[in-house]
Design a protein around this motif. Structure first.
Motif, PDB file in Angstrom:
ATOM      1  N   LEU A 174     -28.111   8.568   7.482  1.00  0.00           N
ATOM      2  CA  LEU A 174     -26.769   8.782   8.022  1.00  0.00           C
ATOM      3  C   LEU A 174     -25.708   8.240   7.070  1.00  0.00           C
ATOM      4  CD1 LEU A 174     -27.443   7.751  11.747  1.00  0.00           C
ATOM      5  CD2 LEU A 174     -27.347  10.068  10.798  1.00  0.00           C
ATOM      6  N   LEU A 175     -25.964   7.079   6.489  1.00  0.00           N
ATOM      7  CA  LEU A 175     -25.012   6.478   5.553  1.00  0.00           C
ATOM      8  C   LEU A 175     -24.944   7.278   4.246  1.00  0.00           C
ATOM      9  CD1 LEU A 175     -26.026   2.768   6.168  1.00  0.00           C
ATOM     10  CD2 LEU A 175     -23.804   3.774   6.747  1.00  0.00           C
ATOM     11  N   LYS A 176     -26.081   7.764   3.797  1.00  0.00           N
ATOM     12  CA  LYS A 176     -26.126   8.541   2.552  1.00  0.00           C
ATOM     13  C   LYS A 176     -25.317   9.825   2.691  1.00  0.00           C
ATOM     14  CE  LYS A 176     -27.745   9.688  -1.573  1.00  0.00           C
ATOM     15  NZ  LYS A 176     -27.352   8.976  -2.818  1.00  0.00           N
ATOM     16  N   ALA A 177     -25.360  10.430   3.870  1.00  0.00           N
ATOM     17  CA  ALA A 177     -24.591  11.654   4.099  1.00  0.00           C
ATOM     18  C   ALA A 177     -23.094  11.388   4.046  1.00  0.00           C
ATOM     19  CB  ALA A 177     -24.984  12.259   5.443  1.00  0.00           C
ATOM     20  N   GLU A 178     -22.705  10.197   4.497  1.00  0.00           N
ATOM     21  CA  GLU A 178     -21.285   9.835   4.520  1.00  0.00           C
ATOM     22  C   GLU A 178     -20.817   9.226   3.204  1.00  0.00           C
ATOM     23  OE1 GLU A 178     -18.234   7.281   7.410  1.00  0.00           O
ATOM     24  OE2 GLU A 178     -20.350   7.541   7.948  1.00  0.00           O
ATOM     25  N   PHE A 179     -21.719   8.501   2.530  1.00  0.00           N
ATOM     26  CA  PHE A 179     -21.386   7.829   1.271  1.00  0.00           C
ATOM     27  C   PHE A 179     -22.417   8.246   0.214  1.00  0.00           C
ATOM     28  CE2 PHE A 179     -20.119   5.057   4.802  1.00  0.00           C
ATOM     29  CZ  PHE A 179     -18.761   4.901   4.540  1.00  0.00           C
ATOM     30  N   PRO A 180     -22.220   9.397  -0.407  1.00  0.00           N
ATOM     31  CA  PRO A 180     -23.230   9.928  -1.343  1.00  0.00           C
ATOM     32  C   PRO A 180     -23.491   9.042  -2.554  1.00  0.00           C
ATOM     33  CG  PRO A 180     -21.567  11.595  -0.791  1.00  0.00           C
ATOM     34  CD  PRO A 180     -21.074  10.295  -0.246  1.00  0.00           C
TER      35      PRO A 180
END
Length: 301
Positions: free
Chosen positions: A53-59
């Motif tokens: 979820l974090l990777k999707a928001e903060f690539p």
């Protein structure tokens, strides 16, 4: 020596802390750093894959999700294994960088580069609310037998009274800036502790060859964490077990014997009596189980 691709690696461990980690990453993303850096997030056994979820928001982040909770040390050690920075900045996921973070981190890096005998530094740590209140401005050594010490500046308002860099015996786990070369030389965080005392033990290993400092010219904001509960049985278990483990690993001779006897016969007995008076039977069980677990760890060494 081949230069590393980044000047700094931010490393943080997430455990069911999506909103806190999101706030930390959002703050990092908003700052225009003047040096190359990377951000490593290790999701340490959260109930869902919060890293995805974090990777999707903060690539820009790297890291991963572990289906098992590896503990504070285990999660950070995974981050170390991925890090390609010359310096490693371990920060809790419930911290926030100030707007002045770029200049402050540059100052910390310069301090470490100019002082090669320094193996790590911790900045001033303030509370998020109120932001002018200090949580950490250095500390005193643990006493040899009772393992007690004082956290300097704790809950004092910041009037500039701790604005001098000071050598300290231990780094604070919420924010530790350490040269990568020191970690390679000293070794990884001790994973036996799982939670609590691991940064103290690691600091003891570092200070065998290097000095540690409180760096007054930089700060970080720390939210007061309630994730383990105030004196919950879980917290009591790890604090009790790890005090014994720390004494066993970091004291020798008669001092080790006296420290262990004090913890067993005075500190633990006093706790158990207090819990029994207040009918906190789960807490009593935690102290007993923690003591037994500590001795099993002693035998395994």
């Amino acid at each position: 020596m081949t230069p590393l691709p980044y000047k700094l690696s931010f490393i943080t461990v997430n455990y069911n802390g999506l909103s806190d980690t999101r706030a930390l990453l959002d703050g990092i993303d908003r700052i225009s750093f003047s040096f190359p850096f990377e951000v490593i997030v290790i999701d340490n056994g959260s109930s869902q894959d919060e890293y995805a979820l974090l990777k999707a928001e903060f690539p820009f982040i790297k890291g991963g999700y572990s289906s098992d909770n590896l503990g504070f040390a285990g999660g950070n050690n995974q981050g170390i294994g991925m890090a390609q920075g010359e310096f490693l900045y371990f920060i809790n996921n419930d911290t926030l960088l100030p707007e002045e973070a770029d200049a402050q981190i540059v100052a910390m890096l310069s301090f470490l580069q100019q002082n090669p005998t320094v193996g790590g530094i911790t900045p001033k740590i303030k509370y998020v609310d109120p932001p002018e209140m200090i949580q950490f401005a250095g500390c005193t050594p643990l006493t040899a037998i009772t393992l007690r010490n004082k956290q300097i500046g704790y809950k004092e308002l910041d009037h500039g009274q701790y604005d001098q860099n000071t050598e300290i015996p231990y780094l604070h786990g919420a924010a530790m800036l350490i040269p990568h070369r020191v970690v390679k030389e000293i070794g990884l965080m001790p994973e036996e502790f799982f939670l609590y005392y691991e940064e103290l033990d690691w600091s003891c290993q570092i200070t065998k060859q290097y000095r540690l400092f409180y760096f007054a010219g930089a700060w970080i904001y720390h939210k007061e964490s309630a994730s383990t509960g105030v004196d919950s049985p879980f917290k009591i278990y790890y604090l009790t077990r790890n005090r014994l483990l720390f004494a066993y690993r970091n004291r020798t001779g008669i001092t080790q014997i006296l420290a262990l006897l004090y913890l067993l016969l005075v500190a633990n007995t006093s706790k158990m009596c207090s819990f029994m008076i207040n009918r906190k039977w789960k807490h009593v069980g935690s102290v007993w189980l923690a003591t037994r677990s500590a001795f099993k760890l002693f035998k395994s060494k």
